[in-house]
Design a protein around this motif. Structure first.
Motif, PDB file in Angstrom:
ATOM      1  N   MET A   1       0.864  -1.179   0.000  1.00  0.00           N
ATOM      2  CA  MET A   1       0.000   0.000   0.000  1.00  0.00           C
ATOM      3  C   MET A   1       0.900   1.228   0.000  1.00  0.00           C
ATOM      4  O   MET A   1       1.742   1.390   0.891  1.00  0.00           O
ATOM      5  N   LEU A   2       0.739   2.088  -1.002  1.00  0.00           N
ATOM      6  CA  LEU A   2       1.586   3.277  -1.177  1.00  0.00           C
ATOM      7  C   LEU A   2       0.762   4.551  -0.989  1.00  0.00           C
ATOM      8  O   LEU A   2      -0.380   4.627  -1.444  1.00  0.00           O
ATOM      9  N   THR A   3       1.364   5.534  -0.336  1.00  0.00           N
ATOM     10  CA  THR A   3       0.799   6.886  -0.256  1.00  0.00           C
ATOM     11  C   THR A   3       1.839   7.846  -0.805  1.00  0.00           C
ATOM     12  O   THR A   3       2.988   7.861  -0.342  1.00  0.00           O
ATOM     13  N   TYR A   4       1.454   8.657  -1.803  1.00  0.00           N
ATOM     14  CA  TYR A   4       2.384   9.570  -2.442  1.00  0.00           C
ATOM     15  C   TYR A   4       2.329  10.950  -1.793  1.00  0.00           C
ATOM     16  O   TYR A   4       1.411  11.273  -1.036  1.00  0.00           O
ATOM     17  N   GLU A   5       3.340  11.775  -2.139  1.00  0.00           N
ATOM     18  CA  GLU A   5       3.401  13.137  -1.605  1.00  0.00           C
ATOM     19  C   GLU A   5       2.147  13.933  -1.945  1.00  0.00           C
ATOM     20  O   GLU A   5       1.733  14.817  -1.200  1.00  0.00           O
TER      21      GLU A   5
ATOM     22  N   GLY B   1      -0.778  12.838  -1.845  1.00  0.00           N
ATOM     23  CA  GLY B   1      -1.908  12.306  -1.092  1.00  0.00           C
ATOM     24  C   GLY B   1      -2.575  11.127  -1.771  1.00  0.00           C
ATOM     25  O   GLY B   1      -3.400  10.433  -1.163  1.00  0.00           O
ATOM     26  N   PHE B   2      -2.237  10.869  -3.024  1.00  0.00           N
ATOM     27  CA  PHE B   2      -2.820   9.748  -3.765  1.00  0.00           C
ATOM     28  C   PHE B   2      -2.326   8.419  -3.180  1.00  0.00           C
ATOM     29  O   PHE B   2      -1.153   8.289  -2.816  1.00  0.00           O
ATOM     30  N   GLN B   3      -3.217   7.439  -3.093  1.00  0.00           N
ATOM     31  CA  GLN B   3      -2.873   6.118  -2.572  1.00  0.00           C
ATOM     32  C   GLN B   3      -3.036   5.059  -3.660  1.00  0.00           C
ATOM     33  O   GLN B   3      -3.902   5.179  -4.540  1.00  0.00           O
ATOM     34  N   GLU B   4      -2.215   4.016  -3.565  1.00  0.00           N
ATOM     35  CA  GLU B   4      -2.246   2.957  -4.577  1.00  0.00           C
ATOM     36  C   GLU B   4      -1.862   1.628  -3.922  1.00  0.00           C
ATOM     37  O   GLU B   4      -1.050   1.595  -2.986  1.00  0.00           O
ATOM     38  N   ILE B   5      -2.442   0.534  -4.403  1.00  0.00           N
ATOM     39  CA  ILE B   5      -2.148  -0.814  -3.911  1.00  0.00           C
ATOM     40  C   ILE B   5      -1.508  -1.619  -5.028  1.00  0.00           C
ATOM     41  O   ILE B   5      -1.981  -1.623  -6.182  1.00  0.00           O
ATOM     42  N   LEU B   6      -0.410  -2.313  -4.707  1.00  0.00           N
ATOM     43  CA  LEU B   6       0.271  -3.202  -5.649  1.00  0.00           C
ATOM     44  C   LEU B   6       0.178  -4.633  -5.116  1.00  0.00           C
ATOM     45  O   LEU B   6       0.409  -4.879  -3.917  1.00  0.00           O
ATOM     46  N   LYS B   7      -0.131  -5.561  -5.991  1.00  0.00           N
ATOM     47  CA  LYS B   7      -0.169  -6.981  -5.640  1.00  0.00           C
ATOM     48  C   LYS B   7       0.588  -7.767  -6.702  1.00  0.00           C
ATOM     49  O   LYS B   7       0.594  -7.400  -7.880  1.00  0.00           O
ATOM     50  N   GLY B   8       1.205  -8.884  -6.275  1.00  0.00           N
ATOM     51  CA  GLY B   8       1.923  -9.708  -7.255  1.00  0.00           C
ATOM     52  C   GLY B   8       2.716 -10.798  -6.597  1.00  0.00           C
ATOM     53  O   GLY B   8       2.665 -11.013  -5.375  1.00  0.00           O
TER      54      GLY B   8
END
Length: 377
Positions: free
Chosen positions: A358-362, A364-371
């Motif tokens: 789970m990533l939060t960018y400067e 404020g956008f958030q993103e989930i990576l799976k693999g």
């Protein structure tokens, strides 16, 4: 009221009345009030010298007037003479004289503050100071007269642009257009000895302004850093703004990590405090990249030994690694901490593992990576 007046006289008894007038019998004249004033035959003396005072008061009549003098600090502190003489002073300083004049009508007082000056009658001593002895080319500096017992002074400013031949001012401002070390001389005068001279050699240090050149404008991905290198004479570099994005604010070479477009200023300062400033623009590109490798090999060869999450502009991170049974074998909340292929200190088997990020960018956008990632032994 002033003027001439008659007196009328009348007397009566049983036999009758008698009356008479005395013409111009009473003469009323103006009686002016005193005006106290005095002078001394000398107001500047040496210790042990004496002074004569002269009464200059107005509307005073001898035999009908009185004088009360006060000479604080003298051997004769008071006098009632009209013109006191031989009033002597022993201690250097300045002294006040007071005269109270009284006539038949009124009283007046004259106070002359610091009227008598008793000098030490010693020769002068020249001395001076400077606002700062290190200045920049084509600038000015103020000097301060610190002489003792000087009635007058004469400066000489060797190598100065303004007033090179000197000045009589107490605290002159002097300018220099050339670089180098320059002498300053001061002469002090009074009536009691030869002039005293104070010459201070190499007293004023004048340095040229340093050179400074900032690098060309740069671009950088948000969350990444870029190196900036300044060039110039001397080593007194200072970068700004001090917003935490500069790794070494007092180095010639710095690494900056701005989060927005920023103009950086670099100033070069020499030992005299002379400074020059240049600037460089760093443009921040808000393109984000991120990813997790497909495989890693924790075999101690220092190549691809640790599994990291890569990317820029990441402010927060949560990484979880699962084995085939769905059990968490590693977790991290920092880009700087990756998985080395162990669990509770034991080496994990080679094979395929699942990850969840789970990533939060400067921004404020958030993103989930799976693999999946393959651990290779």
């Amino acid at each position: 009221t002033a003027g001439t007046f008659n007196v009328m006289f009348q007397i009566s008894d049983v036999n009758g009345t008698y009356m008479d007038t005395l013409a111009a019998y009473v003469d009323v004249v103006n009686c002016p009030t005193p005006v106290a004033e005095f002078a001394a035959n000398n107001t500047r003396i040496c210790p042990g010298d004496c002074i004569n005072f002269t009464d200059q008061s107005q509307n005073m009549v001898v035999g009908q007037s009185s004088w009360a003098w006060s000479f604080p600090g003298s051997d004769s502190t008071v006098s009632v003479q009209q013109n006191p003489s031989n009033i002597c002073y022993q201690i250097p300083g300045v002294y006040t004289v007071i005269l109270t004049a009284t006539n038949s009508t009124d009283t007046d007082t004259e106070v002359k503050v610091n009227y008598i000056r008793v000098d030490s009658c010693l020769p002068p001593v020249a001395d001076f100071a400077i606002e700062k002895d290190k200045i920049c080319q084509n600038t000015c500096v103020r000097l301060f007269n610190r002489s003792l017992r000087a009635d007058s002074i004469q400066w000489k400013f060797f190598g100065a642009t303004t007033m090179p031949q000197g000045s009589h001012e107490s605290n002159p401002v002097v300018c220099y257009s050339d670089t180098g070390l320059f002498d300053v001389e001061l002469m002090a005068f009074n009536p009691y000895g030869v002039p005293d001279i104070e010459l201070k050699q190499d007293f004023v240090s004048v340095k040229a302004f340093p050179t400074i050149q900032a690098p060309a404008d740069e671009t950088v991905l948000i969350g990444q850093s870029v190196t900036l290198r300044a060039f110039g004479s001397g080593n007194g570099f200072r970068w700004s703004p001090d917003d935490g994005s500069i790794d070494c604010p007092f180095c010639a070479r710095v690494s900056v990590s701005p989060l927005e477009n920023t103009k950086y200023y670099v100033t070069n300062i020499n030992e005299n405090g002379c400074e020059r400033t240049d600037s460089v623009n760093v443009i921040v590109i808000e393109n984000y990249y991120r990813g997790v490798p497909d495989a890693f090999s924790p075999n101690g060869d220092e190549e691809n030994d640790v599994l990291y999450v890569y990317g820029n502009g990441i402010s927060k991170l949560e990484l979880y690694i699962y084995n085939r049974q769905g059990k968490i074998v590693f977790e991290s909340r920092s880009k700087e901490i990756g998985w080395d292929g162990t669990f509770k200190g034991e080496l994990m088997e080679a094979g395929v593992y699942a990850y969840f990020v789970m990533l939060t960018y400067e921004s404020g956008f958030q993103e989930i990576l799976k693999g999946d990632v393959t651990l290779v032994r």
